[in-house]
Design an enzyme around this catalytic site. Sequence first.
Site, PDB file in Angstrom:
ATOM      1  N   LYS A 283      -3.885 -33.994 -15.894  1.00  0.00           N
ATOM      2  CA  LYS A 283      -3.799 -34.510 -14.533  1.00  0.00           C
ATOM      3  C   LYS A 283      -2.453 -35.201 -14.329  1.00  0.00           C
ATOM      4  O   LYS A 283      -1.978 -35.930 -15.188  1.00  0.00           O
ATOM      5  CB  LYS A 283      -4.933 -35.504 -14.253  1.00  0.00           C
ATOM      6  CG  LYS A 283      -6.297 -34.872 -14.132  1.00  0.00           C
ATOM      7  CD  LYS A 283      -7.344 -35.859 -13.659  1.00  0.00           C
ATOM      8  CE  LYS A 283      -7.256 -36.109 -12.171  1.00  0.00           C
ATOM      9  NZ  LYS A 283      -8.403 -36.881 -11.645  1.00  0.00           N
ATOM     10  N   GLU A 371     -25.034 -38.964  -7.863  1.00  0.00           N
ATOM     11  CA  GLU A 371     -25.555 -39.932  -6.891  1.00  0.00           C
ATOM     12  C   GLU A 371     -27.079 -40.013  -6.908  1.00  0.00           C
ATOM     13  O   GLU A 371     -27.656 -41.093  -6.711  1.00  0.00           O
ATOM     14  CB  GLU A 371     -25.063 -39.576  -5.485  1.00  0.00           C
ATOM     15  CG  GLU A 371     -23.572 -39.786  -5.267  1.00  0.00           C
ATOM     16  CD  GLU A 371     -22.726 -38.623  -5.754  1.00  0.00           C
ATOM     17  OE1 GLU A 371     -21.488 -38.731  -5.704  1.00  0.00           O
ATOM     18  OE2 GLU A 371     -23.305 -37.595  -6.189  1.00  0.00           O
ATOM     19  N   ARG A 399     -26.085 -37.202  -0.675  1.00  0.00           N
ATOM     20  CA  ARG A 399     -26.685 -36.421  -1.755  1.00  0.00           C
ATOM     21  C   ARG A 399     -27.882 -37.131  -2.378  1.00  0.00           C
ATOM     22  O   ARG A 399     -28.657 -36.510  -3.115  1.00  0.00           O
ATOM     23  CB  ARG A 399     -25.619 -36.146  -2.822  1.00  0.00           C
ATOM     24  CG  ARG A 399     -24.387 -35.466  -2.278  1.00  0.00           C
ATOM     25  CD  ARG A 399     -23.266 -35.441  -3.283  1.00  0.00           C
ATOM     26  NE  ARG A 399     -23.532 -34.467  -4.327  1.00  0.00           N
ATOM     27  CZ  ARG A 399     -22.762 -33.413  -4.575  1.00  0.00           C
ATOM     28  NH1 ARG A 399     -21.699 -33.187  -3.852  1.00  0.00           N
ATOM     29  NH2 ARG A 399     -23.061 -32.584  -5.536  1.00  0.00           N
TER      30      ARG A 399
END
Length: 648
Positions: A283, A371, A399
Site C-alpha cells: 500500500k 459490522e 449492513r
Amino acid sequence: MGHLLDQIQGPGDLRQLNTNELEQLAAEIRSLIIKTVAHNGGHLASNLGVVELTIALLIEFDFRRDQIVFDVGHQVYAWKILTGRKNQFDTLRQYGGLSGFPKTSESCFDFFNTGHSSTSISAALGLSRALSHDGRVGHTLAVIGDGALTGGMAFEALNDAGQSGEDLIVILNDNQMSIGRNVGGLSHHLENLRVSTSYIRIKTRMDALLQRIPVVGRPLLHLIHRFKRLTRLAMQHQGVYFEQLGFRYYGPIDGHDLPGLLHHLRMISTMHGPVLLHVLTQKGRGYRYAEEAPDLYHGVAPFVIENGLNHDGMPGDAIHSFSEAFGRAMVELARRNPRICAISAAMTAGTGLNEFSQSFPARFYDVGIAEQHAMTLAAGLAAGGMQPVVALYSTFFQRAYDQLLHDVCLQNLPVVLVVDRAGIVGEDGETHQGIYDLSILLPLPNLEIFCPADYIDLQRILPYALSAGCPVAIRYPRGREWPDPLPEALPDGPDVPADDAIPPVRRIHCLRRGDHVTIAALGTLTGPALQAAAMLAEEAIQAEVLSVTCVKPLDIHTLIRSVKRTGHVLFLEEVLRCGGFGQATLPDLLMALPHACFSFLSIEDQPLCQGNRNHLLSLEHLDPPSIAKAARDLIKKSSICGEISAQS
C-alpha cells in the site's frame, strides 16, 4: 504527465510496450494519481499499490468479453486512467466528474458498481453464471483485498463458488504482508512448475484421457486430484483454506513484478473451475509518506505532495471533527467507568477511537470489516453487564440492520450505536452518503435516537446514552460543527431525566424566538437555520428556530407550542424525506394542529452523487439562503390559501 502515458488511449496500447516501458508507465501512473489526489482528495495508498496488477490484468485479459469486479472499488484509479478516462481524471470525485469508484454508467470497462466491502466474489460469481447460462465466452474475475476477506459475505461467496466448479478467478490483493517474504525454494519451484505451459497442456490431456476410461476413469481422476491437493498442502500451507473450499490456490506472488504477474495471469486464464491467485502488494507504493503510514493515507483530504501534510491550519489541540469530539469524550468517560468498552469495524482512526484503543486496549475491540458481528458482539457484551459503544459509519451501519433489530432492540439491551458520517458525506458519492440511516432507525423498538447540533451537545448526550438502560443511537455528520457558536437554549421544554451525576439533555432547544414561522432543524442544520432566520429578520419576518437533538422520543409538546404560535413549520433534515424526521412527526403535529401549514427541506428520494459537501447541501436547498426562501414561500403560500378560503 510522462510521454508514455500520453500514448495510451486504451488497453490495447499496453500490449505494444516492453517490460522497461511498462515499468516506466507504472511510475507515470503513480505520479498522476498522487498529483490528482493531492488536489482533489481520495483513496491514495490502496490505489498506489495495484498499479502493476492493473496493467497486467489489462494486458492478459480482453475486457471486451471478460469481466471484472473490484471489491470496495477504492483501488480503481489506475483502471480508470488506462480504460479511456485519463483526460477526465482531473475531475475525480468532483461534482459532475469521475466517481472514485467503479460506475457502469461511466464506462463499458466498469462491470459492476461497488463501494462497500466483501461483495466482489458474489457479484463476479453471478456474472460468471450469467455468461454460462447464455453460452457466452469470457473470464470473470474478482479482485478482493485481505481486509475485505474479514467480511462474512466474502466467505459465503467463496463457499458457493468453490463447490460450484464455475470458471471464476479470484485475485487476493494482500497488502498487509511483506513482499520480501521468503516462501521457500521448493514452494517457488512448484509454483513455477504448476503454471508452466507444458504442465497445463499435459494435465489437460491426461484429464481428458482418464475421463474416457469406462467405470474407473472418473473415480481415478478424482483420487489423483485429491492426492495432489493433499501433497501440495503438506508442502505449502498458504492456500489450505482456499483449497479445502474447492479453489486451486496459486501464490503468494510479488504484485509489483510485472513479468511474474503476466506469467501467472496468462497461465490461470487457461484453467477451468475456481482459481485463487494470491498477490502481495505494498500500500502506498511510490510515495514515501503513504508507504510509511498507509492507514493515514488510505482516504485523504487534499494535501501538499512535498511534505504529505494537508492544508488544515488549525492548531493541534483543537477539535477538528465530531469524530474527534466523540473520541475524547469516550476516553474521559472510560477513565471513570471501567465497564465502558468500544467496538470498531476496521475504522478505529476514522471514528476517533485511536486514543481509546491505546488507553484501554483490554476494552477495545476492532473486529475488522464485520459490522454484523460488531453489533451482535455488542449485544453479548451488554447482556454480560458491560456498556458497549459501537462506532460505525452510516453507510456501513446499514449492513448490521438485522443484528441491531434482532439482537439489540428486541432484547432492549443497553448498546450505544454511534453513527458517524451521517448525512451528506461528499466526494465518495452514492455508495457512501449517510442519508438512509434515520429512515432505518426510526421504526426500531426501544431505540432512542439523538442528533447533536454541535460538540457540546454530543458531550452531553454520550453520558446520558451510556446510562439510559436501553439502546441509543447518536448520529452526526462528517467534519466540523457549524463555525459560529450556537446560542444558549432559551428556557422552554422539558429535559431528559437524568441522575445527579449526568447533566440533563434537552430533546429540543429553542434558540431563537419568532412569531411568523417555526424552523425545526435536525442536528447540525441548526447553524444554517439560525443564519436563515437572521436573513429573514432583515425582511421583518421573525422565525423561531428549534434545534431538534432527539428524534425519538420526540418532544412533540414543545414543537406543538411553537407551531401553535407561528402557524407554520419548516422541517429541516439532512436525510431522505421518505421516512425521515419530518414525515414521522407530521401526523402527531396535525392531530393537534390540523390547520398548521408545513413544508420540508430534505434529501430527495434519489441517489446523491459525489461532490463537495457544501455544494451538495446547496443543491439540496439546505444552505441558509435556500432555507430562508423556503420559509418565505411557506408564509406566502399560506397567505394566498387563506385569502382564497376567506373569499369562498
